[in-house]
Design a protein around this motif. Structure first.
Motif, PDB file in Angstrom:
ATOM      1  N   TRP A  39       0.858  -1.174   0.000  1.00  0.00           N
ATOM      2  CA  TRP A  39       0.000   0.000   0.000  1.00  0.00           C
ATOM      3  C   TRP A  39       0.899   1.230   0.000  1.00  0.00           C
ATOM      4  CZ3 TRP A  39      -5.045  -0.206  -0.904  1.00  0.00           C
ATOM      5  CH2 TRP A  39      -5.718  -1.410  -0.692  1.00  0.00           C
ATOM      6  N   PHE A  40       0.625   2.111  -0.934  1.00  0.00           N
ATOM      7  CA  PHE A  40       1.256   3.421  -0.981  1.00  0.00           C
ATOM      8  C   PHE A  40       0.169   4.467  -0.747  1.00  0.00           C
ATOM      9  CE2 PHE A  40       5.583   2.856  -2.749  1.00  0.00           C
ATOM     10  CZ  PHE A  40       5.536   1.490  -3.009  1.00  0.00           C
ATOM     11  N   ARG A  41       0.589   5.661  -0.400  1.00  0.00           N
ATOM     12  CA  ARG A  41      -0.375   6.751  -0.291  1.00  0.00           C
ATOM     13  C   ARG A  41       0.260   8.049  -0.769  1.00  0.00           C
ATOM     14  NH1 ARG A  41      -0.860   7.262   6.335  1.00  0.00           N
ATOM     15  NH2 ARG A  41       1.210   8.163   6.726  1.00  0.00           N
ATOM     16  N   ARG A  48       4.376  10.358  -3.335  1.00  0.00           N
ATOM     17  CA  ARG A  48       3.819   9.066  -2.962  1.00  0.00           C
ATOM     18  C   ARG A  48       4.785   8.365  -2.014  1.00  0.00           C
ATOM     19  NH1 ARG A  48       1.370   5.323  -7.644  1.00  0.00           N
ATOM     20  NH2 ARG A  48       0.241   7.290  -7.901  1.00  0.00           N
ATOM     21  N   GLU A  49       4.250   7.775  -0.963  1.00  0.00           N
ATOM     22  CA  GLU A  49       5.097   7.104   0.010  1.00  0.00           C
ATOM     23  C   GLU A  49       4.590   5.702   0.291  1.00  0.00           C
ATOM     24  OE1 GLU A  49       5.051   8.991   3.836  1.00  0.00           O
ATOM     25  OE2 GLU A  49       2.867   8.961   3.991  1.00  0.00           O
ATOM     26  N   ASP A  92      -3.165  10.874   8.052  1.00  0.00           N
ATOM     27  CA  ASP A  92      -3.384   9.687   7.217  1.00  0.00           C
ATOM     28  C   ASP A  92      -4.245   9.996   5.999  1.00  0.00           C
ATOM     29  OD1 ASP A  92      -3.699   7.880  10.273  1.00  0.00           O
ATOM     30  OD2 ASP A  92      -1.961   7.882   8.931  1.00  0.00           O
ATOM     31  N   THR A  93      -4.756  11.204   5.922  1.00  0.00           N
ATOM     32  CA  THR A  93      -5.574  11.594   4.775  1.00  0.00           C
ATOM     33  C   THR A  93      -4.744  11.552   3.505  1.00  0.00           C
ATOM     34  OG1 THR A  93      -7.059  12.980   6.082  1.00  0.00           O
ATOM     35  CG2 THR A  93      -6.864  13.491   3.733  1.00  0.00           C
ATOM     36  N   ALA A  94      -5.196  10.779   2.532  1.00  0.00           N
ATOM     37  CA  ALA A  94      -4.451  10.611   1.285  1.00  0.00           C
ATOM     38  C   ALA A  94      -5.224   9.702   0.348  1.00  0.00           C
ATOM     39  CB  ALA A  94      -3.075  10.001   1.558  1.00  0.00           C
ATOM     40  N   MET A  95      -4.748   9.652  -0.886  1.00  0.00           N
ATOM     41  CA  MET A  95      -5.200   8.628  -1.818  1.00  0.00           C
ATOM     42  C   MET A  95      -4.317   7.411  -1.574  1.00  0.00           C
ATOM     43  SD  MET A  95      -7.414   8.062  -4.238  1.00  0.00           S
ATOM     44  CE  MET A  95      -7.799   9.564  -5.149  1.00  0.00           C
ATOM     45  N   TYR A  96      -4.929   6.265  -1.379  1.00  0.00           N
ATOM     46  CA  TYR A  96      -4.200   5.033  -1.102  1.00  0.00           C
ATOM     47  C   TYR A  96      -4.205   4.131  -2.342  1.00  0.00           C
ATOM     48  CZ  TYR A  96      -3.759   6.108   3.827  1.00  0.00           C
ATOM     49  OH  TYR A  96      -3.408   6.697   5.023  1.00  0.00           O
ATOM     50  N   TYR A  97      -3.011   3.645  -2.677  1.00  0.00           N
ATOM     51  CA  TYR A  97      -2.830   2.839  -3.871  1.00  0.00           C
ATOM     52  C   TYR A  97      -2.302   1.458  -3.505  1.00  0.00           C
ATOM     53  CZ  TYR A  97      -2.995   7.355  -6.260  1.00  0.00           C
ATOM     54  OH  TYR A  97      -3.368   8.588  -6.716  1.00  0.00           O
ATOM     55  N   VAL A 118      -8.929   8.175   1.288  1.00  0.00           N
ATOM     56  CA  VAL A 118      -9.164   8.132   2.728  1.00  0.00           C
ATOM     57  C   VAL A 118      -9.067   9.557   3.265  1.00  0.00           C
ATOM     58  CG1 VAL A 118      -8.272   7.353   4.955  1.00  0.00           C
ATOM     59  CG2 VAL A 118      -8.295   5.785   2.997  1.00  0.00           C
ATOM     60  N   THR A 119     -10.105  10.003   3.925  1.00  0.00           N
ATOM     61  CA  THR A 119     -10.129  11.347   4.495  1.00  0.00           C
ATOM     62  C   THR A 119     -10.444  11.240   5.974  1.00  0.00           C
ATOM     63  OG1 THR A 119     -10.896  12.276   2.401  1.00  0.00           O
ATOM     64  CG2 THR A 119     -11.152  13.636   4.380  1.00  0.00           C
ATOM     65  N   VAL A 120      -9.559  11.802   6.793  1.00  0.00           N
ATOM     66  CA  VAL A 120      -9.731  11.753   8.238  1.00  0.00           C
ATOM     67  C   VAL A 120      -9.917  13.174   8.745  1.00  0.00           C
ATOM     68  CG1 VAL A 120      -8.771  10.975  10.434  1.00  0.00           C
ATOM     69  CG2 VAL A 120      -8.225   9.742   8.316  1.00  0.00           C
ATOM     70  N   SER A 121     -11.006  13.400   9.443  1.00  0.00           N
ATOM     71  CA  SER A 121     -11.305  14.736   9.971  1.00  0.00           C
ATOM     72  C   SER A 121     -11.192  14.729  11.493  1.00  0.00           C
ATOM     73  CB  SER A 121     -12.699  15.170   9.534  1.00  0.00           C
ATOM     74  OG  SER A 121     -13.664  14.245  10.001  1.00  0.00           O
ATOM     75  N   ARG A 122     -11.009  15.940  12.055  1.00  0.00           N
ATOM     76  CA  ARG A 122     -10.867  16.053  13.509  1.00  0.00           C
ATOM     77  C   ARG A 122     -12.206  15.782  14.180  1.00  0.00           C
ATOM     78  NH1 ARG A 122      -5.996  18.275  14.651  1.00  0.00           N
ATOM     79  NH2 ARG A 122      -4.972  19.415  12.972  1.00  0.00           N
TER      80      ARG A 122
END
Length: 122
Positions: A39-41, A48-49, A92-97, A118-122
């Protein structure tokens, strides 16, 4: 030709969990021909990481930022890859590949799917 399709991305609040899935085609598991899946993001404005990697024999590796929170797993028979993500935070919000490449080559061709957001909100 290897093809990959991700699913499971969503919008969640910080502290929540998600499970990403990836289904692949174009190869058959054979213990004598090992491969990697990962999994990359990529977040907006960032490169991309790598997040987590698993070899077909089960060996895993994680980015420091996700160790203890994310778990990568696979179903080699059905060419599926999973990422269980717990304790999500806004970083962690990012497009995951999902990615696939054959082991044992010096400069392997890496195949990617189209991604799942993936979108993470407070």
């Amino acid at each position: 030709q290897v093809q990959l399709a991700e699913s499971g991305g969503d919008s969640v609040q910080a502290g929540g969990s998600l499970r990403l899935s990836c289904v692949g085609s174009g190869w058959t598991y054979n213990q004598y021909y090992p491969y990697f899946m990962a999994w990359f993001r990529q977040a907006p404005g960032k490169e991309r990481e790598s997040v987590a990697t698993i070899r077909s024999d089960g060996r895993t590796d994680y980015a420091d930022s996700v160790k203890g929170r994310f778990t990568i797993s696979q179903d080699t028979r059905n060419r599926r890859l999973f990422l269980q993500m717990n304790g999500l935070n806004t970083e962690d919000t990012a497009m995951y590949y999902c990615a696939f490449w054959w082991a044992g080559t010096s400069n392997p061709t890496r195949f990617y799917g189209q991604g799942t957001q993936v979108t993470v909100s407070r």
